[in-house]
Design a protein around this motif. Structure first.
Motif, PDB file in Angstrom:
ATOM      1  N   PRO A  74      57.824  49.173  69.171  1.00 29.24           N
ATOM      2  CA  PRO A  74      58.217  50.579  69.117  1.00 29.24           C
ATOM      3  C   PRO A  74      59.460  50.854  69.943  1.00 29.24           C
ATOM      4  N   ALA A  75      60.098  51.978  69.660  1.00 30.80           N
ATOM      5  CA  ALA A  75      61.176  52.447  70.530  1.00 30.80           C
ATOM      6  C   ALA A  75      60.525  53.114  71.737  1.00 30.80           C
ATOM      7  N   VAL A  76      60.863  52.664  72.934  1.00 32.60           N
ATOM      8  CA  VAL A  76      60.268  53.192  74.158  1.00 32.60           C
ATOM      9  C   VAL A  76      61.387  53.589  75.113  1.00 32.60           C
ATOM     10  N   LEU A  77      61.340  54.826  75.568  1.00 36.78           N
ATOM     11  CA  LEU A  77      62.316  55.325  76.528  1.00 36.78           C
ATOM     12  C   LEU A  77      61.590  55.695  77.810  1.00 36.78           C
ATOM     13  N   HIS A  78      62.158  55.307  78.937  1.00 39.59           N
ATOM     14  CA  HIS A  78      61.554  55.568  80.240  1.00 39.59           C
ATOM     15  C   HIS A  78      62.437  56.534  81.028  1.00 39.59           C
ATOM     16  N   GLY A  79      61.882  57.666  81.386  1.00 36.46           N
ATOM     17  CA  GLY A  79      62.583  58.605  82.244  1.00 36.46           C
ATOM     18  C   GLY A  79      63.339  59.668  81.470  1.00 36.46           C
ATOM     19  N   LYS A  80      63.421  60.862  82.078  1.00 38.41           N
ATOM     20  CA  LYS A  80      64.107  61.988  81.438  1.00 38.41           C
ATOM     21  C   LYS A  80      65.567  61.663  81.130  1.00 38.41           C
TER      22      LYS A  80
ATOM     23  N   ALA B 285      58.973  60.679  82.757  1.00 43.44           N
ATOM     24  CA  ALA B 285      58.265  60.690  81.472  1.00 43.44           C
ATOM     25  C   ALA B 285      58.617  59.465  80.620  1.00 43.44           C
ATOM     26  N   ASP B 286      57.711  59.130  79.716  1.00 41.10           N
ATOM     27  CA  ASP B 286      57.931  58.072  78.733  1.00 41.10           C
ATOM     28  C   ASP B 286      57.878  58.676  77.342  1.00 41.10           C
ATOM     29  N   LEU B 287      58.664  58.121  76.442  1.00 40.53           N
ATOM     30  CA  LEU B 287      58.653  58.536  75.046  1.00 40.53           C
ATOM     31  C   LEU B 287      58.555  57.295  74.165  1.00 40.53           C
ATOM     32  N   GLU B 288      57.574  57.281  73.259  1.00 48.32           N
ATOM     33  CA  GLU B 288      57.402  56.198  72.303  1.00 48.32           C
ATOM     34  C   GLU B 288      57.584  56.749  70.893  1.00 48.32           C
ATOM     35  N   MET B 289      58.274  55.981  70.035  1.00 48.75           N
ATOM     36  CA  MET B 289      58.472  56.414  68.663  1.00 48.75           C
ATOM     37  C   MET B 289      58.171  55.265  67.714  1.00 48.75           C
ATOM     38  N   PHE B 290      57.378  55.562  66.694  1.00 47.30           N
ATOM     39  CA  PHE B 290      56.987  54.577  65.693  1.00 47.30           C
ATOM     40  C   PHE B 290      57.470  55.039  64.322  1.00 47.30           C
ATOM     41  N   ASP B 291      58.148  54.159  63.602  1.00 46.90           N
ATOM     42  CA  ASP B 291      58.540  54.425  62.218  1.00 46.90           C
ATOM     43  C   ASP B 291      58.827  53.081  61.557  1.00 46.90           C
ATOM     44  N   LYS B 292      59.451  53.088  60.392  1.00 48.38           N
ATOM     45  CA  LYS B 292      59.663  51.828  59.677  1.00 48.38           C
ATOM     46  C   LYS B 292      60.637  50.909  60.404  1.00 48.38           C
ATOM     47  N   ARG B 293      61.509  51.483  61.243  1.00 48.15           N
ATOM     48  CA  ARG B 293      62.461  50.668  62.003  1.00 48.15           C
ATOM     49  C   ARG B 293      61.823  50.084  63.249  1.00 48.15           C
ATOM     50  N   THR B 294      60.883  50.832  63.833  1.00 48.78           N
ATOM     51  CA  THR B 294      60.253  50.441  65.092  1.00 48.78           C
ATOM     52  C   THR B 294      58.739  50.481  64.896  1.00 48.78           C
ATOM     53  N   PRO B 295      58.177  49.440  64.282  1.00 52.73           N
ATOM     54  CA  PRO B 295      56.747  49.406  63.975  1.00 52.73           C
ATOM     55  C   PRO B 295      55.913  49.225  65.230  1.00 52.73           C
ATOM     56  N   PRO B 296      54.572  49.245  65.104  1.00 53.69           N
ATOM     57  CA  PRO B 296      53.715  49.164  66.289  1.00 53.69           C
ATOM     58  C   PRO B 296      53.986  47.963  67.182  1.00 53.69           C
ATOM     59  N   GLY B 297      54.401  46.836  66.590  1.00 55.11           N
ATOM     60  CA  GLY B 297      54.674  45.658  67.402  1.00 55.11           C
ATOM     61  C   GLY B 297      55.924  45.755  68.250  1.00 55.11           C
TER      62      GLY B 297
ATOM     63  N   TRP C 137      74.201  43.274  76.546  1.00 57.54           N
ATOM     64  CA  TRP C 137      73.130  44.221  76.205  1.00 57.54           C
ATOM     65  C   TRP C 137      72.225  44.464  77.400  1.00 57.54           C
ATOM     66  N   SER C 138      71.795  43.407  78.082  1.00 57.14           N
ATOM     67  CA  SER C 138      70.834  43.555  79.170  1.00 57.14           C
ATOM     68  C   SER C 138      71.410  44.299  80.363  1.00 57.14           C
ATOM     69  N   GLU C 139      72.727  44.387  80.459  1.00 60.15           N
ATOM     70  CA  GLU C 139      73.357  45.109  81.559  1.00 60.15           C
ATOM     71  C   GLU C 139      73.738  46.535  81.174  1.00 60.15           C
ATOM     72  N   HIS C 140      74.131  46.738  79.920  1.00 56.34           N
ATOM     73  CA  HIS C 140      74.711  48.014  79.532  1.00 56.34           C
ATOM     74  C   HIS C 140      73.868  48.837  78.558  1.00 56.34           C
ATOM     75  N   ARG C 141      72.802  48.275  77.980  1.00 58.35           N
ATOM     76  CA  ARG C 141      71.982  49.040  77.039  1.00 58.35           C
ATOM     77  C   ARG C 141      70.497  49.028  77.386  1.00 58.35           C
ATOM     78  N   ARG C 142      70.069  48.138  78.269  1.00 58.97           N
ATOM     79  CA  ARG C 142      68.638  47.977  78.533  1.00 58.97           C
ATOM     80  C   ARG C 142      68.002  49.248  79.079  1.00 58.97           C
ATOM     81  N   GLU C 143      68.648  49.894  80.032  1.00 54.99           N
ATOM     82  CA  GLU C 143      68.054  51.090  80.638  1.00 54.99           C
ATOM     83  C   GLU C 143      67.867  52.182  79.594  1.00 54.99           C
ATOM     84  N   GLU C 144      68.862  52.377  78.736  1.00 54.72           N
ATOM     85  CA  GLU C 144      68.764  53.391  77.695  1.00 54.72           C
ATOM     86  C   GLU C 144      67.662  53.051  76.696  1.00 54.72           C
ATOM     87  N   ALA C 145      67.560  51.778  76.322  1.00 55.28           N
ATOM     88  CA  ALA C 145      66.568  51.365  75.329  1.00 55.28           C
ATOM     89  C   ALA C 145      65.158  51.369  75.900  1.00 55.28           C
TER      90      ALA C 145
END
Length: 236
Positions: free
Chosen positions: A48-54, A34-46, A167-175
């Motif tokens: 967004p916060a996007v998470l891939h996978g359960k 599954a994918d999850l997208e979240m839009f708010d003032k911190r993560t605008p349409p350009g 970041w690209s090694e230790h946070r990318r998958e989560e983000a």
């Protein structure tokens, strides 16, 4: 609008799980991919916060369910394999968060979630003091952690990155993004942090230096000294 959806997805069970902050039930209703997208003032349409996978979605759901607030699903609309609902969350001090969510279903489970949310800006008319010895929230991750204090209606974060952190090694998958899509305003307390923007521009910030880092960057610890920094951008 139809009120029928894939019979294998229990809308009422999902509503109860939200209102009862039953993280286990909510997580079980997502597809593994599954994918999850979240839009708010911190993560605008350009950006967004996007998470891939359960696996990436689970800690976010558990963190939300663990917050001291009430959750109420106000309206639900169902049309085939699509479920939309409005949710109201209220903190003990009366602060309110409103969100609209669309669920796209596949094989009786959530394949994609899109949430748009907004919240009250807190009014503060008193002096507040706080310290990182008792943070409001602590987030642990590979090679580091973040301690978050809420002050004056905003988050102030102390970041700790151990030698070898990137970041690209230790946070990318989560983000769920190739680069960090948050902005940061930092005061570096120790160590040296190097940053590379998407266009290849690089800069370093060492002990005692201030740095503003726009969205769309990678970052890593230089050398063998742990990096500690205060981030007051307010990614709250």
């Amino acid at each position: 609008m139809s009120t029928q959806n894939d019979a294998r997805f229990d809308v009422e069970a999902y509503r109860r799980a939200i209102e009862e902050t039953d993280a286990d039930t909510m997580i079980a209703m997502f597809r593994d991919d599954a994918d999850l997208e979240m839009f708010d003032k911190r993560t605008p349409p350009g950006s967004p916060a996007v998470l891939h996978g359960k696996e990436a979605i689970e800690p976010v759901v558990r963190e939300l369910c663990g917050r001291e607030m009430t959750h109420e699903v106000l309206t639900v609309a169902v049309d085939g394999d699509h479920v939309a609902y409005t949710e109201r969350c209220v903190y003990p001090d009366g602060g309110m968060v409103m969100s609209n969510t669309m669920l796209d279903l596949s094989d009786g489970a959530i394949a994609h979630q899109t949430t748009v949310q907004a919240w009250d800006e807190e009014a503060h008319d008193r002096i507040e003091t706080a310290g990182f010895e008792s943070p409001d929230e602590r987030q642990a991750f590979d090679h580091g952690h973040a301690e978050i204090v809420r002050l004056g209606g905003h988050n102030v974060t102390r970041l700790t990155f151990e030698p070898g952190w990137r970041w690209s090694e230790h946070r990318r998958e989560e983000a769920g993004t190739d680069l960090c899509m948050l902005a940061h305003s930092l005061l570096v307390l120790s160590g040296t942090l190097r940053v590379r923007m998407e266009d290849g521009t690089e800069a370093e910030a060492s002990t005692g230096r201030l740095a503003y880092i726009p969205p769309g960057h990678d970052a890593w610890v230089v050398g063998d000294e742990t990096v500690m920094a205060i981030d007051w951008t307010g990614n709250d």
